[in-house]
Write a protein that holds these residues in place. Structure first.
Motif, PDB file in Angstrom:
ATOM      1  N   LEU A  12       9.118 -15.055  -4.687  1.00 14.86           N
ATOM      2  CA  LEU A  12       7.913 -15.532  -4.002  1.00 14.86           C
ATOM      3  C   LEU A  12       7.843 -17.057  -4.097  1.00 14.86           C
ATOM      4  O   LEU A  12       8.009 -17.619  -5.180  1.00 14.86           O
ATOM      5  CB  LEU A  12       6.688 -14.905  -4.670  1.00 14.86           C
ATOM      6  N   PRO A  13       7.643 -17.750  -2.978  1.00  7.67           N
ATOM      7  CA  PRO A  13       7.579 -19.214  -3.013  1.00  7.67           C
ATOM      8  C   PRO A  13       6.462 -19.731  -3.924  1.00  7.67           C
ATOM      9  O   PRO A  13       5.392 -19.119  -4.022  1.00  7.67           O
ATOM     10  CB  PRO A  13       7.301 -19.601  -1.556  1.00  7.67           C
ATOM     11  N   ARG A  45       7.246 -14.282 -13.429  1.00  6.78           N
ATOM     12  CA  ARG A  45       8.058 -13.892 -12.276  1.00  6.78           C
ATOM     13  C   ARG A  45       9.042 -12.816 -12.729  1.00  6.78           C
ATOM     14  O   ARG A  45       9.621 -12.918 -13.808  1.00  6.78           O
ATOM     15  CB  ARG A  45       8.812 -15.099 -11.734  1.00  6.78           C
ATOM     16  N   PHE A  46       9.213 -11.820 -11.874  1.00  2.56           N
ATOM     17  CA  PHE A  46      10.077 -10.705 -12.211  1.00  2.56           C
ATOM     18  C   PHE A  46      11.101 -10.472 -11.111  1.00  2.56           C
ATOM     19  O   PHE A  46      10.796 -10.604  -9.929  1.00  2.56           O
ATOM     20  CB  PHE A  46       9.248  -9.423 -12.395  1.00  2.56           C
ATOM     21  N   ASP A  54       5.119   1.494  -7.404  1.00  2.00           N
ATOM     22  CA  ASP A  54       5.221   2.493  -6.346  1.00  2.00           C
ATOM     23  C   ASP A  54       4.745   1.885  -5.031  1.00  2.00           C
ATOM     24  O   ASP A  54       3.660   1.318  -4.966  1.00  2.00           O
ATOM     25  CB  ASP A  54       4.365   3.718  -6.690  1.00  2.00           C
ATOM     26  N   PRO A  55       5.547   1.970  -3.978  1.00  2.00           N
ATOM     27  CA  PRO A  55       5.176   1.320  -2.724  1.00  2.00           C
ATOM     28  C   PRO A  55       4.073   2.029  -1.941  1.00  2.00           C
ATOM     29  O   PRO A  55       3.526   1.449  -1.002  1.00  2.00           O
ATOM     30  CB  PRO A  55       6.485   1.324  -1.929  1.00  2.00           C
ATOM     31  N   HIS A  56       3.712   3.261  -2.345  1.00  2.00           N
ATOM     32  CA  HIS A  56       2.756   4.012  -1.536  1.00  2.00           C
ATOM     33  C   HIS A  56       1.566   4.587  -2.298  1.00  2.00           C
ATOM     34  O   HIS A  56       0.683   5.163  -1.671  1.00  2.00           O
ATOM     35  CB  HIS A  56       3.475   5.144  -0.804  1.00  2.00           C
ATOM     36  N   PHE A  57       1.519   4.504  -3.598  1.00  2.00           N
ATOM     37  CA  PHE A  57       0.408   5.102  -4.358  1.00  2.00           C
ATOM     38  C   PHE A  57      -0.748   4.142  -4.442  1.00  2.00           C
ATOM     39  O   PHE A  57      -0.564   2.988  -4.803  1.00  2.00           O
ATOM     40  CB  PHE A  57       0.862   5.487  -5.769  1.00  2.00           C
ATOM     41  N   PRO A  58      -1.978   4.534  -4.219  1.00  2.00           N
ATOM     42  CA  PRO A  58      -2.411   5.734  -3.513  1.00  2.00           C
ATOM     43  C   PRO A  58      -2.727   5.397  -2.056  1.00  2.00           C
ATOM     44  O   PRO A  58      -3.675   4.677  -1.779  1.00  2.00           O
ATOM     45  CB  PRO A  58      -3.673   6.141  -4.253  1.00  2.00           C
ATOM     46  N   ASP A  59      -1.965   5.869  -1.160  1.00  2.00           N
ATOM     47  CA  ASP A  59      -2.194   5.665   0.286  1.00  2.00           C
ATOM     48  C   ASP A  59      -2.195   4.202   0.690  1.00  2.00           C
ATOM     49  O   ASP A  59      -3.068   3.746   1.428  1.00  2.00           O
ATOM     50  CB  ASP A  59      -3.508   6.329   0.719  1.00  2.00           C
ATOM     51  N   VAL A  60      -1.218   3.435   0.202  1.00  2.00           N
ATOM     52  CA  VAL A  60      -1.044   2.037   0.598  1.00  2.00           C
ATOM     53  C   VAL A  60       0.398   1.849   1.055  1.00  2.00           C
ATOM     54  O   VAL A  60       1.218   2.757   0.925  1.00  2.00           O
ATOM     55  CB  VAL A  60      -1.369   1.043  -0.555  1.00  2.00           C
ATOM     56  N   ALA A  61       0.683   0.666   1.564  1.00  2.00           N
ATOM     57  CA  ALA A  61       2.051   0.342   2.001  1.00  2.00           C
ATOM     58  C   ALA A  61       2.406  -1.028   1.451  1.00  2.00           C
ATOM     59  O   ALA A  61       2.207  -2.048   2.101  1.00  2.00           O
ATOM     60  CB  ALA A  61       2.148   0.370   3.523  1.00  2.00           C
ATOM     61  N   ARG A  62       2.900  -1.038   0.206  1.00  2.72           N
ATOM     62  CA  ARG A  62       3.253  -2.299  -0.442  1.00  2.72           C
ATOM     63  C   ARG A  62       4.593  -2.799   0.061  1.00  2.72           C
ATOM     64  O   ARG A  62       5.491  -2.026   0.366  1.00  2.72           O
ATOM     65  CB  ARG A  62       3.311  -2.111  -1.957  1.00  2.72           C
ATOM     66  N   THR A  63       4.738  -4.124   0.085  1.00  2.47           N
ATOM     67  CA  THR A  63       5.996  -4.764   0.480  1.00  2.47           C
ATOM     68  C   THR A  63       6.685  -5.320  -0.768  1.00  2.47           C
ATOM     69  O   THR A  63       6.195  -5.153  -1.889  1.00  2.47           O
ATOM     70  CB  THR A  63       5.734  -5.915   1.470  1.00  2.47           C
ATOM     71  N   ALA A  64       7.760  -6.043  -0.562  1.00  2.00           N
ATOM     72  CA  ALA A  64       8.489  -6.672  -1.673  1.00  2.00           C
ATOM     73  C   ALA A  64       7.674  -7.786  -2.323  1.00  2.00           C
ATOM     74  O   ALA A  64       8.038  -8.275  -3.393  1.00  2.00           O
ATOM     75  CB  ALA A  64       9.819  -7.219  -1.180  1.00  2.00           C
ATOM     76  N   ASP A  65       6.558  -8.201  -1.712  1.00  2.00           N
ATOM     77  CA  ASP A  65       5.696  -9.252  -2.277  1.00  2.00           C
ATOM     78  C   ASP A  65       4.594  -8.698  -3.173  1.00  2.00           C
ATOM     79  O   ASP A  65       3.730  -9.461  -3.639  1.00  2.00           O
ATOM     80  CB  ASP A  65       5.043 -10.060  -1.150  1.00  2.00           C
ATOM     81  N   ALA A  66       4.589  -7.405  -3.436  1.00  2.00           N
ATOM     82  CA  ALA A  66       3.532  -6.796  -4.248  1.00  2.00           C
ATOM     83  C   ALA A  66       3.403  -7.524  -5.588  1.00  2.00           C
ATOM     84  O   ALA A  66       4.401  -7.817  -6.255  1.00  2.00           O
ATOM     85  CB  ALA A  66       3.822  -5.320  -4.468  1.00  2.00           C
ATOM     86  N   SER A  67       2.172  -7.812  -5.952  1.00  2.00           N
ATOM     87  CA  SER A  67       1.872  -8.571  -7.166  1.00  2.00           C
ATOM     88  C   SER A  67       0.748  -7.876  -7.939  1.00  2.00           C
ATOM     89  O   SER A  67      -0.087  -7.196  -7.339  1.00  2.00           O
ATOM     90  CB  SER A  67       1.440  -9.990  -6.800  1.00  2.00           C
ATOM     91  N   ALA A  96      -3.698 -16.476   2.282  1.00  5.97           N
ATOM     92  CA  ALA A  96      -2.497 -17.198   1.831  1.00  5.97           C
ATOM     93  C   ALA A  96      -1.204 -16.507   2.282  1.00  5.97           C
ATOM     94  O   ALA A  96      -0.122 -16.946   1.915  1.00  5.97           O
ATOM     95  CB  ALA A  96      -2.512 -17.340   0.314  1.00  5.97           C
ATOM     96  N   GLY A  97      -1.317 -15.419   3.046  1.00  7.10           N
ATOM     97  CA  GLY A  97      -0.140 -14.775   3.587  1.00  7.10           C
ATOM     98  C   GLY A  97       0.252 -13.449   2.957  1.00  7.10           C
ATOM     99  O   GLY A  97       1.254 -12.859   3.345  1.00  7.10           O
TER     100      GLY A  97
END
Length: 133
Positions: A12-13, A45-46, A54-67, A96-97
């Motif tokens: 992440l920048p 930073r990791f 988890d990219p979908h719990f609960p009923d979400v759609a996280r991207t590679a920027d999840a924090s 902020a994007g």
């Protein structure tokens, strides 16, 4: 007296990481009566295989920027203040994007006697600095 731990993906920048940190602090100041100068944040930073979210719990759609934002602060904030804090941070992070689904926030409370800000003195005490030997 909050302490915020902000965990972000390594790639992440820096400008977006700073915007997220600013969103957290501004939210605390605006919704939880935290003084402007009371800013204590730890940003970690990791790598891709070090943040297992988890990219979908609960009923979400996280991207590679999840924090993940963890805030530890003194007890006494109302449910309404907490909800307003969540909304404020998310709104500023989206500006902020970030995607809304990429911002996870958790709050933890404790008392003034659980903090020492220096000299080995409990924040709950209002005595002269203790001698350190």
């Amino acid at each position: 007296m909050p302490l915020a731990r902000i965990s972000v993906p390594q790639n992440l920048p820096a400008s977006r990481v700073r915007a997220l940190a600013d969103a957290v602090h501004d939210g605390l100041v605006s919704t939880c009566e935290v003084p402007q100068k009371d800013r204590f944040q730890l940003i970690s930073r990791f790598g891709e295989d070090e943040m297992l979210i988890d990219p979908h719990f609960p009923d979400v759609a996280r991207t590679a920027d999840a924090s993940i934002i963890e805030i530890l602060f003194l007890e006494g904030r109302s449910i309404a203040q907490r909800a307003a804090l969540f909304q404020h941070i998310a709104k500023d992070a989206i500006a902020a994007g970030f995607q809304g689904d990429d911002i996870m926030i958790t709050l933890m409370e404790n008392s003034a006697t659980d903090w020492s800000l220096g000299f080995g003195r409990s924040y709950g005490d209002r005595h002269e600095p203790a001698s350190i030997t």
